[in-house]
Write a protein that holds these residues in place. Structure first.
Motif, PDB file in Angstrom:
ATOM      1  N   SER A 259      64.315  50.877   1.839  1.00  7.79           N
ATOM      2  CA  SER A 259      63.054  50.375   2.401  1.00  7.79           C
ATOM      3  C   SER A 259      62.094  49.938   1.300  1.00  7.79           C
ATOM      4  CB  SER A 259      62.388  51.451   3.266  1.00  7.79           C
ATOM      5  OG  SER A 259      61.994  52.557   2.471  1.00  7.79           O
ATOM      6  N   LEU A 260      61.284  48.950   1.613  1.00  6.25           N
ATOM      7  CA  LEU A 260      60.260  48.495   0.668  1.00  6.25           C
ATOM      8  C   LEU A 260      59.228  49.584   0.413  1.00  6.25           C
ATOM      9  CD1 LEU A 260      59.341  44.777   1.456  1.00  6.25           C
ATOM     10  CD2 LEU A 260      60.077  45.730  -0.721  1.00  6.25           C
ATOM     11  N   ALA A 261      58.967  50.409   1.427  1.00 10.85           N
ATOM     12  CA  ALA A 261      57.956  51.463   1.283  1.00 10.85           C
ATOM     13  C   ALA A 261      58.329  52.414   0.158  1.00 10.85           C
ATOM     14  CB  ALA A 261      57.799  52.222   2.601  1.00 10.85           C
ATOM     15  N   LEU A 262      59.574  52.881   0.152  1.00 15.33           N
ATOM     16  CA  LEU A 262      60.007  53.825  -0.880  1.00 15.33           C
ATOM     17  C   LEU A 262      60.008  53.156  -2.251  1.00 15.33           C
ATOM     18  CD1 LEU A 262      60.760  56.783  -0.725  1.00 15.33           C
ATOM     19  CD2 LEU A 262      63.163  56.118  -0.596  1.00 15.33           C
ATOM     20  N   SER A 263      60.423  51.896  -2.302  1.00 14.65           N
ATOM     21  CA  SER A 263      60.414  51.176  -3.578  1.00 14.65           C
ATOM     22  C   SER A 263      58.994  51.007  -4.103  1.00 14.65           C
ATOM     23  CB  SER A 263      61.081  49.807  -3.404  1.00 14.65           C
ATOM     24  OG  SER A 263      62.407  49.930  -2.951  1.00 14.65           O
ATOM     25  N   LEU A 308      73.784  49.951  -2.368  1.00 13.59           N
ATOM     26  CA  LEU A 308      74.166  50.490  -1.060  1.00 13.59           C
ATOM     27  C   LEU A 308      74.822  49.450  -0.160  1.00 13.59           C
ATOM     28  CD1 LEU A 308      70.948  52.607  -0.297  1.00 13.59           C
ATOM     29  CD2 LEU A 308      73.155  53.448  -1.111  1.00 13.59           C
ATOM     30  N   ARG A 309      74.848  48.185  -0.626  1.00 14.67           N
ATOM     31  CA  ARG A 309      75.358  47.074   0.192  1.00 14.67           C
ATOM     32  C   ARG A 309      74.663  47.050   1.549  1.00 14.67           C
ATOM     33  NH1 ARG A 309      81.925  47.491  -0.970  1.00 14.67           N
ATOM     34  NH2 ARG A 309      81.781  47.215  -3.238  1.00 14.67           N
ATOM     35  N   LEU A 310      73.358  47.126   1.506  1.00 17.61           N
ATOM     36  CA  LEU A 310      72.532  47.276   2.701  1.00 17.61           C
ATOM     37  C   LEU A 310      72.107  45.922   3.247  1.00 17.61           C
ATOM     38  CD1 LEU A 310      71.092  49.347   4.529  1.00 17.61           C
ATOM     39  CD2 LEU A 310      69.132  49.206   2.983  1.00 17.61           C
ATOM     40  N   ARG A 311      72.392  45.691   4.537  1.00 24.48           N
ATOM     41  CA  ARG A 311      71.988  44.459   5.212  1.00 24.48           C
ATOM     42  C   ARG A 311      71.354  44.744   6.568  1.00 24.48           C
ATOM     43  NH1 ARG A 311      76.869  40.464   5.620  1.00 24.48           N
ATOM     44  NH2 ARG A 311      75.159  39.090   6.236  1.00 24.48           N
ATOM     45  N   LYS A 318      63.990  37.759   7.349  1.00 25.17           N
ATOM     46  CA  LYS A 318      64.146  36.369   7.791  1.00 25.17           C
ATOM     47  C   LYS A 318      63.070  36.013   8.815  1.00 25.17           C
ATOM     48  CE  LYS A 318      69.173  36.130   7.134  1.00 25.17           C
ATOM     49  NZ  LYS A 318      70.487  36.001   7.824  1.00 25.17           N
ATOM     50  N   PHE A 319      62.781  36.967   9.706  1.00 28.21           N
ATOM     51  CA  PHE A 319      61.740  36.757  10.713  1.00 28.21           C
ATOM     52  C   PHE A 319      60.375  36.591  10.052  1.00 28.21           C
ATOM     53  CE2 PHE A 319      58.407  39.420  12.727  1.00 28.21           C
ATOM     54  CZ  PHE A 319      58.008  38.544  13.724  1.00 28.21           C
ATOM     55  N   VAL A 320      60.046  37.459   9.112  1.00 26.75           N
ATOM     56  CA  VAL A 320      58.750  37.381   8.423  1.00 26.75           C
ATOM     57  C   VAL A 320      58.635  36.073   7.649  1.00 26.75           C
ATOM     58  CG1 VAL A 320      57.326  38.428   6.626  1.00 26.75           C
ATOM     59  CG2 VAL A 320      58.482  39.882   8.291  1.00 26.75           C
ATOM     60  N   ASP A 543      71.201  47.240  12.940  1.00 29.79           N
ATOM     61  CA  ASP A 543      72.532  47.431  12.399  1.00 29.79           C
ATOM     62  C   ASP A 543      73.219  46.071  12.323  1.00 29.79           C
ATOM     63  OD1 ASP A 543      74.875  49.382  11.764  1.00 29.79           O
ATOM     64  OD2 ASP A 543      75.696  48.039  13.295  1.00 29.79           O
ATOM     65  N   GLN A 544      73.722  45.716  11.140  1.00 24.87           N
ATOM     66  CA  GLN A 544      74.289  44.388  10.926  1.00 24.87           C
ATOM     67  C   GLN A 544      75.506  44.137  11.819  1.00 24.87           C
ATOM     68  OE1 GLN A 544      73.317  41.799   9.419  1.00 24.87           O
ATOM     69  NE2 GLN A 544      75.191  40.554   9.441  1.00 24.87           N
TER      70      GLN A 544
END
Length: 671
Positions: A259-263, A308-311, A318-320, A543-544
């Motif tokens: 998440s961007l928050a944790l980063s 983590l290969r997170l998608r 993409k929406f934002v 979930d991708q």
């Protein structure tokens, strides 16, 4: 003796205020509860299936897990079924506690019903020092419930569970930032912030984006020297720790780590630059610090997602990106959000409703004045050598703002911008609006400022105004809206949907218990709740693999060959496909936002109806599947057998791909 009497009076006054706040909270939620009951469940002859189909979209999915826990022979068996679920997604075993935020269904709490209102009451009481402000905030909250909560219509939505904890968290942060707190009080307040943040994050999948905004608020206050660096660091640590605990409780869900928050929290904790010297040098250092934190945030987030290969959350970005004009997209998932009214801009009629209950005027007035004071104090703070103690209320002509007030002002600005851009997020803003408007009415600091401007300042006048104005407002609101509230409580409305009831009854009685159903996400959530059948896809979209399967299933509304559709449905494990006329012939959305248009654009095909198309779109080689299948042509009859039909729904059983005689087709119910 006088001291004992004074102590007794203080205790009596304190407990009387607590009772008044709890009574107001109880009355407010009684109003909302009765309105919901009257809207959906007023007929005592309703069947269970009629009650259950009132849980629209993902509400039905989440409620089905609560129902599943109740029907399990033991709590242990129920938990094991949630940890290894084979019904939510066909051909897959899903750990629901990891994938979804459903701890609230497992651990229901009776205290929930009063948390939301009490959180706003406590925030106002702490800010203004007046318990009348808390009562006023509660009245405004319930009078504006169309804009402050969705609980009246969609009880089990995730945000309806999380927003009460969000309100408590804001109140706890406000208390923690109050000046001159004792060390023990600060520790207690910090633990309350942690617990409220933990519960908030545990109950809503969008928690990371809200925590990111809150972390930005704390970072802004730290940069502008409104709070000491130690307090800002501790708040960041609490926010990060809450996310990590949720990560563990959700069985190490990688979406939280990425998440961007944790980063951002890590970046803010690593980069600690403090300016020195004159104002221009301090501003330069401040800009450098912001830039470095931004770079660290992006770098940490990029490395984490690659590792983590997170998608799972890429559709949100993409929406934002598309929403704010950084290029158009044909991405099906992003357009699915863009075309939903809830993710559009805040409608202007919202302000008319808020003004009608007199909450908008004091909010805007108090916010503008407070924002001016915060801006002036920020410039003054940047000109000092560091954080200036808030014990000093006035230093020459300089303006000083309490840290807790500054936090709520910046919080109101950030979440106001979020609400204006995305309507679904307005509930994070409007609830706080009621609290801040009540603070504006009951704040001694603001009234002192107003009276100083007109040169009529006296402490006795401030105290009188601080108590009289909210009482007058409460009396006026009761006089104006009491008849309306009584009418809403007594009004009975019927929830009538016979076609869906007919479909659910047929599925329960005519299909195997392990039959797999394909269709729209919203309908399948209801099918799981009412019938317990296995689903190919569902509305929990984070979930991708599930998003790809949903696009595959939705080809039943696209221009595809029957062989392609059949192959895709069989790959998802479907035994039955449910087609809805309301989607196939949709008119609710404009051209370009209908589901069939989104599918056509994603498939590279020209959209239906008059209007422009992108030049690279081509005519589809096949007719629209959901329309053509009703004609019973041989190409479709070989693969799909109609087994149910009414005015709204058409259910087809998938064959194994072998030829099937038309005489074998069944139409159990005619339209």
């Amino acid at each position: 003796m006088p001291s004992e009497v004074q102590n007794y009076c203080f205790k009596f006054s304190f407990y009387a205020k607590i009772i008044a706040l709890n009574l107001a909270a109880f009355l407010c939620f009684t109003e909302a509860g009765l309105c919901h009951f009257n809207f959906y469940f007023f007929l005592s002859v309703f069947q269970e299936v009629e009650r259950e189909i009132s849980f629209r979209t993902e509400c039905g999915l989440y409620y089905s897990y609560y129902k599943q826990m109740l029907q399990a022979p033991s709590v242990q068996r129920g938990l094991l079924e949630l940890l290894s679920d084979n019904y939510t997604e066909s051909k897959r075993t899903v750990n629901l506690l990891q994938r979804m935020n459903i701890y609230q269904e497992v651990l229901l709490s009776i205290l929930y019903k009063v948390l939301s209102i009490q959180g706003k009451m406590l925030a106002v009481w702490l800010l203004s020092g007046s318990w009348l402000g808390g009562v006023l905030a509660a009245f405004w909250y319930i009078l504006n419930r169309v804009d402050t909560t969705r609980v009246e219509f969609t009880i089990s939505l995730r945000e309806n569970w999380s927003l009460p904890f969000f309100a408590l968290q804001v109140a706890a942060i406000s208390w923690y930032l109050r000046p001159q707190l004792k060390p023990m009080q600060q520790k207690v307040a910090l633990w309350q912030v942690f617990l409220a943040t933990l519960c908030f994050c545990l109950t809503w999948q969008f928690n990371q984006f809200i925590i990111l905004i809150q972390a930005l608020v704390v970072f802004s206050l730290d940069c502008l020297n409104f709070i000491p660096a130690k307090q800002a660091t501790l708040l960041h640590v609490v926010q990060g720790s809450s996310l990590l605990v949720v990560w563990v409780m959700q069985f190490f869900n990688p979406m939280i780590l990425g998440s961007l928050a944790l980063s951002f929290i890590l970046g803010a904790l690593i980069i600690k630059l403090r300016g020195a010297g004159v104002l221009p040098a301090r501003l330069g250092t401040l800009l450098l610090r912001c830039l470095l934190v931004l770079c660290f945030t992006c770098a940490i987030n990029y490395v984490t997602k690659k590792a983590l290969r997170l998608r799972s959350d890429e559709h949100i970005y993409k929406f934002v990106k598309a929403k704010f004009g950084f290029g158009s997209t044909r991405d099906f998932d992003a357009n699915l959000y863009l075309c939903e009214e809830a993710f559009g801009s805040l409608p202007l009629d919202t302000f008319g409703r808020l003004a009608g209950t007199l909450v908008l005027h004091p909010y805007l007035c108090g916010l503008c004045v407070s924002l001016g004071m915060v801006a002036s104090a920020a410039l003054n703070n940047l000109g000092c050598k560091g954080f200036r103690s808030q014990k000093v209320r006035k230093d020459g002509d300089a303006v000083h703002v309490r840290p807790d007030v500054a936090y709520n002002v910046v919080h109101a600005v950030f979440f106001g911008i979020l609400a204006l851009s995305t309507m679904r997020m307005k509930y994070l803003w409007t609830g706080h609006m009621c609290a801040f408007a009540a603070y504006s009415v009951c704040s001694s600091e603001l009234w002192e400022l107003y009276l100083k401007v007109i040169r009529c300042h006296r402490k006795s006048k401030v105290r009188r105004i601080q108590n009289v104005v909210p009482v007058v407002l409460l009396a006026f609101l009761c006089y104006k809206f009491y008849p309306k509230m009584v009418g809403e409580i007594s009004e009975l409305r019927e929830f009538y949907d016979p076609d869906t009831v007919e479909l659910m009854t047929w599925i329960s009685s005519k299909t195997p218990k392990k039959a797999v159903f394909a269709g729209s996400m919203q309908l399948l959530a209801g099918i799981k709740l009412c019938t317990g059948r296995v689903l190919t896809n569902h509305p929990h979209y984070e979930d991708q693999a599930l998003r790809e399967r949903t696009r595959q299933v939705y080809q039943i509304y696209a221009r595809r060959s029957p062989e392609d559709v059949h192959r895709g449905l069989r790959a998802a494990g479907a035994d039955y496909a449910v087609l809805e006329d309301s989607i196939c012939h949709e008119r609710r959305h404009r051209r370009g936002c209908r589901l069939r248009d989104l599918l056509d654009a994603a498939n590279g095909h020209i959209m239906d109806g008059p209007g422009g198309n992108d030049p690279d779109l081509v005519p589809a080689p096949y007719p629209r599947f959901c329309e053509e299948i009703k004609k019973d042509s041989a190409a479709y009859a070989r693969l799909f057998i109609r087994v149910f039909q009414n005015k709204t729904f058409h259910v087809y059983k998938l064959t194994k791909g072998k030829k099937s005689s038309k005489n074998n087709r069944v139409s159990s119910i005619d339209a």
